[in-house]
Scaffold this active site. Sequence first.
Site, PDB file in Angstrom:
ATOM      1  N   CYS A  67      40.088  30.784  55.161  1.00  5.28           N
ATOM      2  CA  CYS A  67      41.040  30.337  53.999  1.00  5.28           C
ATOM      3  C   CYS A  67      40.028  30.058  52.689  1.00  5.28           C
ATOM      4  CB  CYS A  67      41.654  28.828  54.604  1.00  5.28           C
ATOM      5  SG  CYS A  67      42.310  28.002  52.976  1.00  5.28           S
ATOM      6  N   CYS A  70      39.790  26.462  51.697  1.00  7.58           N
ATOM      7  CA  CYS A  70      38.585  25.829  52.577  1.00  7.58           C
ATOM      8  C   CYS A  70      37.496  26.127  52.063  1.00  7.58           C
ATOM      9  CB  CYS A  70      39.042  25.916  53.953  1.00  7.58           C
ATOM     10  SG  CYS A  70      40.646  25.783  54.522  1.00  7.58           S
ATOM     11  N   TRP A 412      47.061  41.657  53.779  1.00  8.23           N
ATOM     12  CA  TRP A 412      47.148  42.435  52.599  1.00  8.23           C
ATOM     13  C   TRP A 412      47.706  43.895  53.199  1.00  8.23           C
ATOM     14  CZ3 TRP A 412      48.606  41.343  48.062  1.00  8.23           C
ATOM     15  CH2 TRP A 412      48.140  40.065  47.532  1.00  8.23           C
ATOM     16  N   HIS A 416      51.050  45.907  52.662  1.00  3.01           N
ATOM     17  CA  HIS A 416      50.874  47.336  51.659  1.00  3.01           C
ATOM     18  C   HIS A 416      51.478  48.451  52.716  1.00  3.01           C
ATOM     19  CE1 HIS A 416      48.606  46.334  48.106  1.00  3.01           C
ATOM     20  NE2 HIS A 416      47.585  45.799  48.843  1.00  3.01           N
ATOM     21  N   GLU A 457      46.757  26.397  49.331  1.00  2.11           N
ATOM     22  CA  GLU A 457      46.500  26.911  47.731  1.00  2.11           C
ATOM     23  C   GLU A 457      46.980  28.272  47.780  1.00  2.11           C
ATOM     24  OE1 GLU A 457      45.987  24.558  45.316  1.00  2.11           O
ATOM     25  OE2 GLU A 457      46.101  23.179  46.507  1.00  2.11           O
ATOM     26  N   HIS A 461      49.453  29.987  44.786  1.00  2.41           N
ATOM     27  CA  HIS A 461      48.975  30.992  43.988  1.00  2.41           C
ATOM     28  C   HIS A 461      50.020  32.589  44.025  1.00  2.41           C
ATOM     29  CE1 HIS A 461      45.699  29.240  41.961  1.00  2.41           C
ATOM     30  NE2 HIS A 461      45.138  28.977  43.157  1.00  2.41           N
ATOM     31  N   HIS A 487      47.392  42.600  44.025  1.00  6.61           N
ATOM     32  CA  HIS A 487      46.588  42.766  44.803  1.00  6.61           C
ATOM     33  C   HIS A 487      45.179  42.531  44.140  1.00  6.61           C
ATOM     34  CE1 HIS A 487      44.318  43.699  48.865  1.00  6.61           C
ATOM     35  NE2 HIS A 487      43.769  42.729  48.432  1.00  6.61           N
ATOM     36  N   ASN A 488      45.245  43.525  42.920  1.00  7.87           N
ATOM     37  CA  ASN A 488      44.136  43.612  42.087  1.00  7.87           C
ATOM     38  C   ASN A 488      43.863  42.450  41.207  1.00  7.87           C
ATOM     39  OD1 ASN A 488      42.839  46.012  42.940  1.00  7.87           O
ATOM     40  ND2 ASN A 488      43.933  47.494  41.460  1.00  7.87           N
ATOM     41  N   VAL A 490      44.601  39.424  42.226  1.00  3.61           N
ATOM     42  CA  VAL A 490      43.874  38.461  43.122  1.00  3.61           C
ATOM     43  C   VAL A 490      42.502  38.712  43.188  1.00  3.61           C
ATOM     44  CG1 VAL A 490      43.887  37.660  45.467  1.00  3.61           C
ATOM     45  CG2 VAL A 490      46.203  37.778  44.386  1.00  3.61           C
ATOM     46  N   LYS A 506      34.942  42.014  45.430  1.00  7.74           N
ATOM     47  CA  LYS A 506      36.242  42.056  44.808  1.00  7.74           C
ATOM     48  C   LYS A 506      36.358  42.786  43.732  1.00  7.74           C
ATOM     49  CE  LYS A 506      37.939  38.676  47.953  1.00  7.74           C
ATOM     50  NZ  LYS A 506      39.108  39.079  48.863  1.00  7.74           N
TER      51      LYS A 506
END
EC number: 1.8.3.2
Length: 661
Positions: A67, A70, A412, A416, A457, A461, A487-488, A490, A506
């Site tokens: 998480c 977390c 994800w 997708h 959280e 978002h 996704h991009n 994020v 990322k």
Amino acid sequence: MAAFVGLPLRSVPMLLLLLLLVVAGTARGETLYGPEDSVTILNKESVARAVFNSSSAWLLEFYSSWCGHCINYAPTWKALARDVRDWEPAIKIGVLDCAEEDNYGACKDFGVTLYPTFRFFKAFTKEFTQGENYKAVGDREIQTVRQVIIDFLQTSPAESKPQAWPSLEPISSSEISSLLTPKQSHYTAIIFESEESYEGREVILDLIQYSNIVVRRALPSDKPILEKLGIGSVPSCYLIQPNGLHGLINDVKSIRSQLSLHLKALSNVRKLLPSETAHSGLSKGVQQEDTTMNQFDRSKLYMTDLESGLHYILRAELANHHTLEGEKLKTFKDFVTILYKLFPGRPHVMKLLETLQEWLVSMPLDTIPYDAILDLVNNKMRISGIFLTNHTQWVGCRGSKSNLRGYPCSLWKLFHSLTVQAAVKPDALANTAFEAEPRAVLQTMRRYIREFFGCRECAKHFEAMAKETVDSVKTPDQAILWLWRKHNVVNNRLSGAPSEDPKFPKVQWPTSDLCSACHSQTGGVHSWNEDEVLAFLKRYYGNQEISLEFADPRKDLSEAATDNGNKEPHFTKKPQERDYVKKQNPQFLDKLVQKKPEKSLDSEAAESSQSVSFLGIGFSNIDMSLCVILYVTSSLFLMIMFFFFRFRSKRWKVRYNRPFV
């Protein structure tokens, strides 16, 4: 091998064994907390022994190591544990990782569905309880949590307060006067503060483990006593020494941060005993990087990532909910329908999803216990050809440490894949509630994350992001691109965050090495060729590109022959059995099936296909039982009708043949 030259031959095996142990040690799983932190690291066996019938209260954090929230909060929780480590006789700080497969049952029994979850447990608790939720009006910063801890301790009933606990209540003016006259064998510090102040109580708890000193607090309500002691403002500390001398401590500006250190430094003030080691025998070991990570092809989508994610969803995340009802039940049914129609799975997984979907449709109930669903997922009815891997094995989603990537990455990839399948199979959702709905997968994903995703959280978002633009999606292809864009977004937001894997940063995806045609430059400014991106996504998440490498069907068959994935223990709620032990799950579905004597695993596996598959069409024991019941009922009905009409026909014959007089 040069290192072994000159060694006795019999020493080489021992060295190889030691080398294997070292390698195994480096591959241990990571958690967010280690033995160097001031928290008690609990697991399914130790949580009961620690929390129940304890002489101190507990504040536990139930978290998930994958998480993101977390991970971000872990430094604050560690700092809190260090800050209040002297409070241990009154309250201890602990953690339990719900992402550990062995802890699934523990987190379920404590009713943990969101991460992080904070629970208080009173001292001397004998019966099983899920604890009291942490209630903070504002934030979860250290000062706020300290104050909530004090409120919890102060409002605990008398039977939950040991005699060794200090009094946090203010003393009266008469008590203050009585302390000034005789000489005492210890120091007495009286902190004058306003009623709503917490600093005095914090100092009291800071000194709880120290001898030769007593700390009390008082309110500035009695003006004469304040004038007598020369106290002109609050907060102030008045110190009474063992030799009878007393006076204000004037060289301390901040009550909590400096006064505690000042009082601990007084002559003859000693710490009674060192704090008990908070993690002896409980911690998982110091975090180390996993150097045994499999080499995999980043250009491939792996079936084992999708199936591992499905396993975690059905046996961990959803299983934390004891019952499903209302919007949660509706969301789950729609989610299973989408999976059954669109999941690009292998036949044995698709048969499981089909069975689950048909069972849910046939259950006209407003509330369903999730244990009943688990029985079906774990194939307790022994339907041939149905099984789902009973563990997580990340390949493309594997991180450099076990608490990085994993399940969120898999989730994800799952959605997708579903958006792509919805576009390439336009008739897949025909005759369902999602027919001709281009946002079917996106809306189901949005509802699933809102209702079930553990990281609260993260869910907030995603909901905020989806609320803004998801309604603009009008076609299945637009749905694919919408999820790719978000996704991009994020990835960009989480770049550089503590939850980012340094070995898998990322970045905006797909990278140029995966799809060079997806990228273009206009005047030195990067832009996406979305037609090429769409084509790439359809290839990458299409059925033909899913790799079955690392997904050994023979291994899965051996799992199905043993326990069908049912390996999570449950909490025994009796006070005398407060440990986690291996127990069978409630067999909601098995109540309809006649119990059979236990057999060996070999014979059980050999008979499973014969005893379940009737005439090769896959009837279960329940199906056969229902057929028998229907057959008997029909036969009885036909017999009753036969005798009924036969009796009536006899009456008619007697009436027509009666002679007339």
